[in-house]
Design an enzyme around this catalytic site. Sequence first.
Site: not given
Lengths: 402, 258
Positions: B45, B56
């Site tokens: 990924e 994130d």
Amino acid sequence: MTPSAITSYQIPTARGYYGEFGGAFVPEMLFPNVEELRTQYEEILASESFRTEYEQLLRDYVGRPTPLFEAHRLSEKYNTRVFLKREDLCHTGAHKINNTVGQILLAKRLGKTRIIAETGAGQHGVATATVCALMGLPCVVYMGSVDIERQAPNVARMRLLGAEVRPAVSGSRTLKDATNEAIRDWIANPVDTHYIIGSVVGPHPYPDLVARLQAVISEEMRKQLLEKTGSELPDYVVACVGGGSNAAGAFYHFLDEPSVQLVAVEAAGHGIHSGHSAATSVLGTPGIIHGSRTLLMQDADGQITEPYSLSAGLDYPGIGPLHAWLGASGRARFIAVTDDEALAGVRECSRLEGIIPALETAHALFALGQLGAGPNDVVVVNLSGRGDKDLETYMKNFDKLA
Amino acid sequence: MNRIQTAFEQKKNLLNIYFTAGYPALADTLPLAQALVAAGADMLEIGMPFSDPLADGPVIQHSSTLALANGMNIKTLFGQLGPLRAALPDTPVLLMGYLNPVLQFGIENFCREAAAAGVDGVILPDLPVAEYEEEYADTFRRHNLRPVFLITPQTSEARIRHLDGISEAFLYLVSGPGTTGGTGPADTTAQDAYFQRVEGMGLKTPRLIGFGIADKASYQRACAHADGAIIGSALIKALEGAPDAPAAAAAFVASIKN
């Protein structure tokens, strides 16, 4: 879409769109939070118990209605009839508290027990910390570490009010990053926490929610204008725009009155094309910021860039989707005012009317000379905040103010 | 049948490793990918760095900031993916990123060039499902790109079933509240109950568990409830300051798999 197809500028579509702008571009982690708010806010805001408590707090705690003051000396100078909507007289010194009072009542009805917020200059943070103290709810305010340095008095106010001020240390460490951190906090605390966004930005329903809570400004204006001028409708309404909450409130009840010219004043910083500006309506392009499709300042790769304005309340790289649409559809006119021009606006309002305005507000005041308003026109400037918080900036720039 | 589906048919306990393109160095994409796969990563990924990665935590934020400073962008990444696909013909490759850079690149251009570079799937956390279905699904399908949807402990059963119905890759089970790079809960009772609840739904789509998977123990716990796991922040941490990034990446994967 052509303007003739628009039935109302006030009401976004069910998915939160104003024209092509708006929506809710949130990660799945936030979907339940935003959905809970979306499905409940209209009903709660319309409920008798909310209306009663909101109106009572606005009256007895915030100090509403705020006066509409006819500014005779500014009127004389610009050869038009100038009124100032005195949001600077609100508790905590700016319009921001209209929204935080409403949102904390909403949060209580949603059963939330913890409040988070972002802040740039600290005005929204102070307004949030204030209502959290009032309601006895714990409050965490995210603030860019750069802003914490340059807005020390507001940091002290928030702490005195019992809020925890958490520095945002990522990215440019200003308002954009504080907003990112608040969103991340909400992702980590999806059940007990309500996020009080400070402007008409973010995912649907926030732009509509905040606009409705600030709409009291223009609701009062209409009544006061009728009393003072014989007509509810002015010829111009002028407000500064960062994210755009005070402008949304000042415009709201005039949005569907085509005879009223709406003027949004952005911060040009050192000049629109100087590379140091926050004039998003000119420099921005469509994209996604903080969950909303709107105009934002970005590079060719879609990375969000850092705006600049001497005023910490206007240096947001986006603009609320309502305002993006008002600009794109031609409903509102956008004017950009530089740092130095805003300082001239501070000086003029202070000397002519005995009112020291916030630096953000001074952008709107400077635009008085650019409206082209005639002697019989009625111009309302939303005096969104007072200048106490900016005294240090004013002292540093005293040569431009003396 | 694409590489993602083939991988789930052929393998158990898939290890999907995330890394940020352009970190630690601009040209690290290919050597890192090769090292990760050689050491046992089953799926890659690759993060397209963004200035404001909302989902994130600090570790991936930091790697994204550095990757952008190194000059990484989507165009450069696509240039690196051709050789990567040639070197790793069978490894499923997904791109992970945020919607705005993709929109600026142009959704049609993005899908066409991604497909041409051998990308199998795309994860865009801030692309809402309803928006995807109405505005993007046709373009994705035309280029045979598979979207990956996230589910969280708060996602309703009806919504999970809907996502299962429209998925052709895998469902990304976010392990708990929080952004990437967190530590798992001290008491795993609630988390286990969530994993088991989804496990018991009889979904047709394979599931990978991510967020807070950082070591062999958490990887194995995830594998007990799903078809594998996704690790990102822990790998990025292992690369921080490493004199030889591919070697550090390989050592990290070995510590999970062996």
